[in-house]
Design a protein around this motif. Structure first.
Motif, PDB file in Angstrom:
ATOM      1  N   HIS A 104       0.802  -1.229   0.000  1.00  0.00           N
ATOM      2  CA  HIS A 104       0.000   0.000   0.000  1.00  0.00           C
ATOM      3  C   HIS A 104       0.833   1.275   0.000  1.00  0.00           C
ATOM      4  O   HIS A 104       0.322   2.336   0.365  1.00  0.00           O
ATOM      5  CB  HIS A 104      -0.981   0.021   1.182  1.00  0.00           C
ATOM      6  CG  HIS A 104      -1.757  -1.234   1.342  1.00  0.00           C
ATOM      7  ND1 HIS A 104      -2.719  -1.628   0.451  1.00  0.00           N
ATOM      8  CD2 HIS A 104      -1.700  -2.207   2.279  1.00  0.00           C
ATOM      9  CE1 HIS A 104      -3.225  -2.792   0.841  1.00  0.00           C
ATOM     10  NE2 HIS A 104      -2.622  -3.156   1.935  1.00  0.00           N
ATOM     11  N   LEU A 123       0.276  -1.989  -4.856  1.00  0.00           N
ATOM     12  CA  LEU A 123      -0.376  -0.678  -4.824  1.00  0.00           C
ATOM     13  C   LEU A 123      -1.756  -0.727  -5.467  1.00  0.00           C
ATOM     14  O   LEU A 123      -1.945  -1.403  -6.477  1.00  0.00           O
ATOM     15  CB  LEU A 123       0.435   0.345  -5.617  1.00  0.00           C
ATOM     16  CG  LEU A 123       1.583   1.069  -4.959  1.00  0.00           C
ATOM     17  CD1 LEU A 123       2.191   2.055  -5.936  1.00  0.00           C
ATOM     18  CD2 LEU A 123       1.151   1.773  -3.691  1.00  0.00           C
ATOM     19  N   ASP A 127      -3.913   5.052  -6.670  1.00  0.00           N
ATOM     20  CA  ASP A 127      -3.818   5.157  -5.219  1.00  0.00           C
ATOM     21  C   ASP A 127      -3.781   6.640  -4.854  1.00  0.00           C
ATOM     22  O   ASP A 127      -2.943   7.378  -5.374  1.00  0.00           O
ATOM     23  CB  ASP A 127      -2.556   4.466  -4.708  1.00  0.00           C
ATOM     24  CG  ASP A 127      -2.522   4.380  -3.194  1.00  0.00           C
ATOM     25  OD1 ASP A 127      -2.537   5.442  -2.540  1.00  0.00           O
ATOM     26  OD2 ASP A 127      -2.483   3.261  -2.665  1.00  0.00           O
ATOM     27  N   GLU A 130      -0.310   7.857  -3.691  1.00  0.00           N
ATOM     28  CA  GLU A 130       0.857   7.532  -4.509  1.00  0.00           C
ATOM     29  C   GLU A 130       0.631   8.028  -5.934  1.00  0.00           C
ATOM     30  O   GLU A 130       0.145   7.285  -6.791  1.00  0.00           O
ATOM     31  CB  GLU A 130       1.091   6.010  -4.509  1.00  0.00           C
ATOM     32  CG  GLU A 130       1.411   5.420  -3.158  1.00  0.00           C
ATOM     33  CD  GLU A 130       2.827   5.696  -2.692  1.00  0.00           C
ATOM     34  OE1 GLU A 130       3.677   6.090  -3.510  1.00  0.00           O
ATOM     35  OE2 GLU A 130       3.088   5.505  -1.495  1.00  0.00           O
ATOM     36  N   ARG A 153      -0.090  -3.990  -9.284  1.00  0.00           N
ATOM     37  CA  ARG A 153      -1.113  -2.957  -9.175  1.00  0.00           C
ATOM     38  C   ARG A 153      -2.474  -3.643  -9.097  1.00  0.00           C
ATOM     39  O   ARG A 153      -2.689  -4.678  -9.727  1.00  0.00           O
ATOM     40  CB  ARG A 153      -1.079  -2.016 -10.391  1.00  0.00           C
ATOM     41  CG  ARG A 153       0.244  -1.274 -10.605  1.00  0.00           C
ATOM     42  CD  ARG A 153       0.684  -0.409  -9.445  1.00  0.00           C
ATOM     43  NE  ARG A 153      -0.213   0.652  -9.096  1.00  0.00           N
ATOM     44  CZ  ARG A 153      -0.004   1.935  -9.301  1.00  0.00           C
ATOM     45  NH1 ARG A 153       1.104   2.351  -9.890  1.00  0.00           N
ATOM     46  NH2 ARG A 153      -0.879   2.831  -8.921  1.00  0.00           N
ATOM     47  N   HIS A 159      -7.201   2.140  -1.166  1.00  0.00           N
ATOM     48  CA  HIS A 159      -5.838   2.165  -0.632  1.00  0.00           C
ATOM     49  C   HIS A 159      -5.503   0.975   0.267  1.00  0.00           C
ATOM     50  O   HIS A 159      -4.504   0.299   0.053  1.00  0.00           O
ATOM     51  CB  HIS A 159      -5.604   3.484   0.111  1.00  0.00           C
ATOM     52  CG  HIS A 159      -4.243   3.619   0.709  1.00  0.00           C
ATOM     53  ND1 HIS A 159      -3.111   3.723  -0.063  1.00  0.00           N
ATOM     54  CD2 HIS A 159      -3.836   3.663   2.002  1.00  0.00           C
ATOM     55  CE1 HIS A 159      -2.053   3.830   0.730  1.00  0.00           C
ATOM     56  NE2 HIS A 159      -2.469   3.795   1.981  1.00  0.00           N
TER      57      HIS A 159
END
Length: 195
Positions: A104, A123, A127, A130, A153, A159
């Motif tokens: 995360h 991730l 996000d 990010e 991903r 998140h």
């Protein structure tokens, strides 16, 4: 099997972190889950940031360093969101770390990474914490230094999708994440040798 230091998110040391540590132990790993706040965990991101502000990032890092002091130099550094950032900061001080596991969130100055270092990143896509351009720059910098980076991903996931107590939880994405994490850790050389 690996010795792992697993750092919590801005929410604090929630039951989900402890449950994930048990999942890792069931796979044969030794896991330390330091409480970087020393306070009850938060239920919301906003309350988590309030805890971080109260404790301060400097104190969080001091506590993380203290928790690692008794662990072998080759301990795998891992973390969730804010904890991924903590793991990344500590990598600069622990160059013998066997691997870096980031859930995360990205973490660490690329200058601290060494060629061949196994790094796995999970991730949401997108996000909110990010920005894609920053993630791309970070990935490129790690590639440039020769780290062995795997990036996963999770399109359309929020998140903190792996936390079953969070509104962001996604069971299917969580199962896939842990399948990938356990495979990553199983492929590492055994750790825990004191140097």
């Amino acid at each position: 099997m690996a010795q792992i230091a697993l750092f919590h998110s801005v929410h604090g040391l929630r039951p989900a972190v402890l449950a994930d540590a048990e999942r890792l132990r069931a796979a044969g790993h030794q896991v330390l889950t330091p409480d970087l706040y020393g306070l009850p965990p938060a239920d919301t991101v906003e309350a988590g940031f309030a805890l971080l502000e109260k404790v301060t990032l400097d104190e969080v890092l001091r506590r993380a360093r203290a928790a690692l002091a008794a662990l072998p130099a080759d301990t795998v550094l891992a973390g969730y969101s804010m904890g991924a950032g903590v793991a990344g900061v500590l990598l600069a001080e622990r160059p013998a770390a066997t691997a870096l596991l980031l859930l995360h969130g990205t973490g660490g100055d690329p200058a601290a990474f060494r060629p061949g270092l196994p790094v796995q990143l999970h991730l949401a896509d997108p996000d909110p914490y990010e920005p894609p351009a920053e993630v791309a720059d970070w990935q490129q910098a790690l590639s440039d230094v020769g780290a062995r980076l795997e990036v996963f991903r999770y399109p359309g996931r929020p998140h903190l999708w792996t936390d079953p107590t969070a509104p962001d939880h996604d069971p299917a994405a969580t199962a896939l994440t842990w399948e990938r994490v356990l495979s990553f850790l199983a492929a590492l050389p055994p750790t825990g040798v004191r140097r």
